[in-house]
Scaffold this active site. Sequence first.
Site, PDB file in Angstrom:
ATOM      1  N   LYS A   1       0.805  -1.212   0.000  1.00 29.38           N
ATOM      2  CA  LYS A   1       0.000   0.000   0.000  1.00 29.38           C
ATOM      3  C   LYS A   1       0.844   1.270   0.000  1.00 29.38           C
ATOM      4  O   LYS A   1       0.329   2.356   0.225  1.00 29.38           O
ATOM      5  CB  LYS A   1      -0.930  -0.017   1.212  1.00 29.38           C
TER       6      LYS A   1
ATOM      7  N   ASN B   1      -9.555  -4.708   3.108  1.00 32.76           N
ATOM      8  CA  ASN B   1     -10.797  -5.311   3.582  1.00 32.76           C
ATOM      9  C   ASN B   1     -11.589  -6.042   2.494  1.00 32.76           C
ATOM     10  O   ASN B   1     -12.170  -7.085   2.740  1.00 32.76           O
ATOM     11  CB  ASN B   1     -11.667  -4.203   4.184  1.00 32.76           C
TER      12      ASN B   1
ATOM     13  N   ARG C   1     -12.154  -3.499  11.903  1.00 23.61           N
ATOM     14  CA  ARG C   1     -12.604  -3.461  10.510  1.00 23.61           C
ATOM     15  C   ARG C   1     -13.740  -4.453  10.323  1.00 23.61           C
ATOM     16  O   ARG C   1     -13.812  -5.463  11.006  1.00 23.61           O
ATOM     17  CB  ARG C   1     -11.442  -3.820   9.559  1.00 23.61           C
TER      18      ARG C   1
END
Length: 332
Positions: free
Chosen positions: A52, A229, A322
């Site tokens: 990321k 996610n 999450r």
Amino acid sequence: MPEGHSVHRIARQFDRNFVGRAVTASSPQGRFAEGAAILSGRTATEVRAVGKQMFLEFDDDLWLRVHLGMYGAWDFAGEILVDPTIASANGRMGQTNQRGTDLADPILDAAGENSLTSIGAPRRARVHVRMSEQTTGLADEGDEWPPPIVGQVRLRLLTEATCADLRGPTACELQTPDEVAATIAKLGPDPLVDDVAEGEERFTSVVRRKPTSIGLLLMDQNVVSGIGNVYRAELLFRARQNPHTPGRDVPEEVVRGLWRDWVRLLAIGVETGQMMTMDDLDPDAYRRAMASRDDRHWVYHRAGLPCRICGTSIVVEEAAGRKLYWCPSCQA
Ligand SMILES: [Zn+2]
């Protein structure tokens, strides 16, 4: 949250539009003023994406590290060169720009997930404006250059032809080559960076000795890079794997299968700009799925809806802050 495919797409955009060019840098918001002053006037020489995070190298071994985090995004304006090998999947050819003179009916997602000009956390309102410009070929010859500053721009990078605005990142800092190497060394394997077979061995050996649940391990950037996610939920469903099983209890073949599926899905994500996680769709279903997130996932964002395979209600629960979506029957 932008997942790995977005960051690789951003890096490719920087490769096409910034590498090899002199860059003017500024921090309109002020929070990166010092760093921007150091960067400004240098030439961008290389870009790397790992998981990321993106690393953009400038003259004299100076690196910019950007982690978009939950809310970060890059907005591109001006000339936006499109890679024909990537673009072909979306029906885009050759070179185009914000005016959209050359877009041959790309399948753009209604929520802006694969917007050509904004990559990162979706921002509905602004992206819609941009998308309508693209699709109608609106003439905007009189537009200001450089574009006016909108909102909290942490960093603006500008070449003669292209503007990139960074908003809302978790990290935006300068690093030395040693610091970049240390940052990358801590990250789990990324299928687009590391040797795929070696990555599979690293991933498998780490997962197979951890008591942590496989659902959390997939999100741990030290275990594997780039999964967020959406991909987490979809990978586990595709493997029919219970997210709560400790890593060390997941059969080795399943762990290896998760890595290989991530290799596949990441490539599709980079190519299309969307987290397409369904296979074998007929052309109509494929178009629907590309146009709307609700039609392209097995379990993600489907809490309470019937499982596409067995009809059981998809469950959502909190895991490490999450949302975790899964089918308690298929993934028993
Ligand atoms: Zn099911």
